[in-house]
Write an enzyme that holds these catalytic residues in place. Structure first.
Site, PDB file in Angstrom:
ATOM      1  N   LYS A 177      11.865 -16.039  43.250  1.00  0.00           N
ATOM      2  CA  LYS A 177      12.234 -17.358  42.742  1.00  0.00           C
ATOM      3  C   LYS A 177      11.113 -17.879  41.857  1.00  0.00           C
ATOM      4  O   LYS A 177      10.058 -18.287  42.344  1.00  0.00           O
ATOM      5  CB  LYS A 177      12.449 -18.362  43.882  1.00  0.00           C
ATOM      6  CG  LYS A 177      13.060 -19.667  43.358  1.00  0.00           C
ATOM      7  CD  LYS A 177      12.893 -20.821  44.320  1.00  0.00           C
ATOM      8  CE  LYS A 177      11.649 -21.625  44.065  1.00  0.00           C
ATOM      9  NZ  LYS A 177      11.548 -22.233  42.732  1.00  0.00           N
ATOM     10  N   CYS A 286      -5.211 -23.478  39.145  1.00  0.00           N
ATOM     11  CA  CYS A 286      -5.712 -23.525  40.524  1.00  0.00           C
ATOM     12  C   CYS A 286      -7.231 -23.395  40.528  1.00  0.00           C
ATOM     13  O   CYS A 286      -7.897 -23.866  41.445  1.00  0.00           O
ATOM     14  CB  CYS A 286      -5.072 -22.430  41.352  1.00  0.00           C
ATOM     15  SG  CYS A 286      -5.121 -20.846  40.526  1.00  0.00           S
TER      16      CYS A 286
HETATM   17  P1  NAD Z   1       4.556 -26.148  44.953  1.00  0.00           P
HETATM   18  O1  NAD Z   1       3.986 -25.681  46.233  1.00  0.00           O
HETATM   19  O2  NAD Z   1       5.233 -27.453  44.926  1.00  0.00           O
HETATM   20  O3  NAD Z   1       5.634 -25.079  44.388  1.00  0.00           O
HETATM   21  C1  NAD Z   1       5.328 -23.717  44.268  1.00  0.00           C
HETATM   22  C2  NAD Z   1       6.608 -22.910  44.451  1.00  0.00           C
HETATM   23  O4  NAD Z   1       7.078 -23.084  45.789  1.00  0.00           O
HETATM   24  C3  NAD Z   1       7.749 -23.338  43.532  1.00  0.00           C
HETATM   25  O5  NAD Z   1       8.477 -22.209  43.119  1.00  0.00           O
HETATM   26  C4  NAD Z   1       8.597 -24.214  44.448  1.00  0.00           C
HETATM   27  O6  NAD Z   1       9.944 -24.274  44.053  1.00  0.00           O
HETATM   28  C5  NAD Z   1       8.434 -23.494  45.765  1.00  0.00           C
HETATM   29  N1  NAD Z   1       8.697 -24.324  46.942  1.00  0.00           N
HETATM   30  C6  NAD Z   1       8.562 -25.669  47.071  1.00  0.00           C
HETATM   31  N2  NAD Z   1       8.938 -26.055  48.307  1.00  0.00           N
HETATM   32  C7  NAD Z   1       9.292 -24.942  48.987  1.00  0.00           C
HETATM   33  C8  NAD Z   1       9.746 -24.692  50.314  1.00  0.00           C
HETATM   34  N3  NAD Z   1       9.928 -25.685  51.192  1.00  0.00           N
HETATM   35  N4  NAD Z   1      10.003 -23.416  50.685  1.00  0.00           N
HETATM   36  C9  NAD Z   1       9.818 -22.401  49.809  1.00  0.00           C
HETATM   37  N5  NAD Z   1       9.406 -22.582  48.547  1.00  0.00           N
HETATM   38  C10 NAD Z   1       9.133 -23.838  48.131  1.00  0.00           C
HETATM   39  O7  NAD Z   1       3.360 -26.067  43.909  1.00  0.00           O
HETATM   40  P2  NAD Z   1       3.295 -26.691  42.445  1.00  0.00           P
HETATM   41  O8  NAD Z   1       2.940 -28.115  42.571  1.00  0.00           O
HETATM   42  O9  NAD Z   1       4.470 -26.319  41.666  1.00  0.00           O
HETATM   43  O10 NAD Z   1       2.050 -25.876  41.856  1.00  0.00           O
HETATM   44  C11 NAD Z   1       0.776 -26.376  41.866  1.00  0.00           C
HETATM   45  C12 NAD Z   1      -0.014 -25.875  43.067  1.00  0.00           C
HETATM   46  O11 NAD Z   1      -0.106 -24.444  42.995  1.00  0.00           O
HETATM   47  C13 NAD Z   1      -1.441 -26.374  43.057  1.00  0.00           C
HETATM   48  O12 NAD Z   1      -1.813 -26.744  44.359  1.00  0.00           O
HETATM   49  C14 NAD Z   1      -2.240 -25.163  42.602  1.00  0.00           C
HETATM   50  O13 NAD Z   1      -3.577 -25.153  43.012  1.00  0.00           O
HETATM   51  C15 NAD Z   1      -1.456 -24.056  43.204  1.00  0.00           C
HETATM   52  N6  NAD Z   1      -1.732 -22.777  42.538  1.00  0.00           N
HETATM   53  C16 NAD Z   1      -2.530 -21.877  43.190  1.00  0.00           C
HETATM   54  C17 NAD Z   1      -2.850 -20.664  42.595  1.00  0.00           C
HETATM   55  C18 NAD Z   1      -3.716 -19.668  43.320  1.00  0.00           C
HETATM   56  O14 NAD Z   1      -3.701 -18.495  42.952  1.00  0.00           O
HETATM   57  N7  NAD Z   1      -4.473 -20.056  44.332  1.00  0.00           N
HETATM   58  C19 NAD Z   1      -2.369 -20.373  41.313  1.00  0.00           C
HETATM   59  C20 NAD Z   1      -1.565 -21.309  40.667  1.00  0.00           C
HETATM   60  C21 NAD Z   1      -1.250 -22.518  41.300  1.00  0.00           C
END
Ligand code: NAD
Length: 495
Positions: A177, A286
């Protein structure tokens, strides 16, 4: 010039399809608010179909020799090279990244494809002598099954590639996804794999919302393992469900990355690195530099230069090559960033530059520096995920290291100094998966492990040689060619 939104599809069992319900989700260009695409808003039933396709494809794909699986990745890499510009334009329009950075995002997937493709000729096991005569022992790597991949929008191609390409070369099948904010560039990356000859059902893409499609993937009994990049709050939920269902779970989550600047640092170099780390990709990495820890009064010389350079950055539509900082991904995110800056000032910080909502259209936020941020305050501890730098001060390196470590996260970190002792102390002491010396907190290379400690990760690493452990099961094989029953721990003892 506005054009009609493109219609996006799921890709299940080798075919394009819409959500079974027919529902769609708009994808907005954050630079002007226009709708660039309509993606399927899928549901649990679509995930069921994708999981079934992945299960059906597993047998043949897992038996395909790993070097042959690797060759698919090489062909996909060549297609990514040819399509890089087209994918970069889609990425810039759907999530606001500058074209140059979007090209870098895709280049990381190309680099990963070459690395992972060659891993098809390694996937090493071990051999060791047996304690018994005429017997040998060795280990093989076996695929795990179907992998559920859930990713964030900020690296819509690079981050999925870190997961999908190693998982594929190891012989697993996938239900992915992509993030709802940036579904199309990821799909175009997957298209390179399908066009390179990846068999039907090996990689299935299901678009939709996290609480709907994401949760259905996490809870699906036929999906054996989960790999997630996103926020710590969502990662925690995934770990809970995955733990209950005994799934293998790899999590890459938030960061609050510090850069320590020592009084002896090359300040021009430090300013260049802090600007790129804090305001590149509008701070939406991130690994973005979120905290500057200025040591021993260096802020007196450092801050005026930093603020002047931050004010000179050109903010605007990433379609304009002169632009240095694009929009943030959504209005909701922009409001959250603005709120956190307000809290930072209310808790005693000084707004040095930025901090005002830029009038629309587009969700722009100016490069923002808040100085005098107090230890333990909200802006010192909370991930902002926007172009905001919190400045803290420390009397000496000991205090700086203690500030660096007093957040819940531990992804990236950096120190600027000419003192080799200080550099090595930082490398040893900062609680983070990555430490840079005299370089910004961003800039991971595809052939090195990437990941974080504490609330950033759960012990796994992506990139380089690390993910092959995660995406395989180890099978131990004993071959006894003695022709007699030999009992380990018993028959080779004299007593
Ligand atoms: P998010 O957690 O809201 O969403 C990430 C993904 O998870 C999306 O595809 C979303 O649809 C999905 N998701 C949301 N709720 C879910 C659930 N209940 N069950 C399963 N999937 C679900 O994150 P975001 O706000 O879109 O992205 C930003 C965050 O990502 C920041 O905290 C950033 O630091 C982090 N990030 C981390 C890395 C790393 O490698 N450490 C890299 C990029 C981004």
């Amino acid at each position: 010039m506005s054009t009609a939104p493109r219609t996006l599809h799921n890709h299940i069992a080798g075919s394009l399809c819409q959500a079974l319900s027919g529902a769609t989700l708009p994808v907005y260009n954050p630079a002007d608010g226009s709708v660039v695409a309509l993606a399927p808003r899928s549901s649990r039933e679509d995930v069921d179909r994708a999981a079934e396709a992945a299960r059906a494809a597993f047998g043949a794909w897992s038996r395909t020799p790993a070097p042959v699986r690797g060759e698919v990745l090489f062909r996909a890499a060549a297609l990514m090279v040819a399509r890089k510009e087209a994918i970069a334009k889609v990425m810039a329009a759907e999530m606001g990244k500058r074209l140059e950075e979007a090209r870098g995002d895709i280049q990381e997937a190309i680099d990963t494809a070459f690395y992972a493709g060659s891993e098809g000729r390694r996937l090493f096991g071990h051999t060791a002598p047996s304690e018994l005569v005429a017997k040998m022992g060795l280990t093989l790597r076996r695929p795990v099954g179907t992998v559920g991949v859930i990713t964030a929008w900020n690296f819509p191609v690079a981050v999925p590639s870190w997961k999908i390409l190693p998982a594929l070369v190891c012989g697993n099948t996938i239900v992915w996804k992509p993030a709802e904010e940036a579904p199309e560039s990821g799909f175009l990356f997957a298209q390179c794999l399908w066009d390179a000859g990846l068999p039907a059902g090996v990689l299935n893409v299901v678009h939709g919302l996290g609480e709907e499609v994401g949760a259905a993937i996490v809870e699906h009994p036929a999906i054996a393992m989960l790999t997630f990049t996103g926020s710590t709050a969502v990662g925690r939920k995934i770990a809970e469900t995955g733990g209950r269902m005994l799934k293998r779970v790899s999590l890459e989550m938030g960061g609050k990355n510090p850069v320590i600047v020592m009084p002896d640092a090359d300040l021009d170099l430090a300013v260049d690195g802090i600007l790129w780390g804090a305001f590149g990709t509008a701070g939406q990495r991130c690994t973005a530099t979120s905290r500057l820890i200025a040591v021993g009064g260096v802020e007196g010389a450092l801050l005026p230069r930093l603020i002047a350079r931050a004010e000179a950055l050109k903010v605007g539509n990433p379609a304009d090559p002169a632009v240095e900082v694009g929009p943030v991904v959504s209005e909701a995110q922009r409001q959250r960033i603005h709120h956190l800056v307000g809290v930072g000032v209310a808790e005693g910080g000084t707004l040095e530059t930025g901090g005002a909502l830029t009038p629309g259209p587009g969700t722009f936020y100016p490069p923002t520096v808040v100085s005098g941020v107090k230890r333990g305050s909200t802006l010192a501890l909370t991930e902002v995920f926007g172009p905001v730098l919190a400045v803290l001060t420390a009397a000496d390196l000991d205090e700086a290291l203690s500030i660096a470590n007093e957040v819940e996260y531990g992804l990236s970190s950096s120190i600027y100094t000419r003192d080799i002792n200080a550099a090595f102390r930082a490398v040893e002491s900062i609680e983070a998966g990555i430490t840079y010396v005299n370089a910004p907190t961003i800039g991971a290379e595809a052939h090195f492990p990437f990941g974080g400690v504490k609330a950033t990760g759960n012990g796994h690493r992506e990139g380089g040689w690390a993910p092959y452990e995660f995406f395989t099961e180890v099978k131990t094989v004993y071959i006894d060619y003695s022709g007699v029953l030999q009992r380990a721990q018993i028959d080779n003892r004299e007593e």
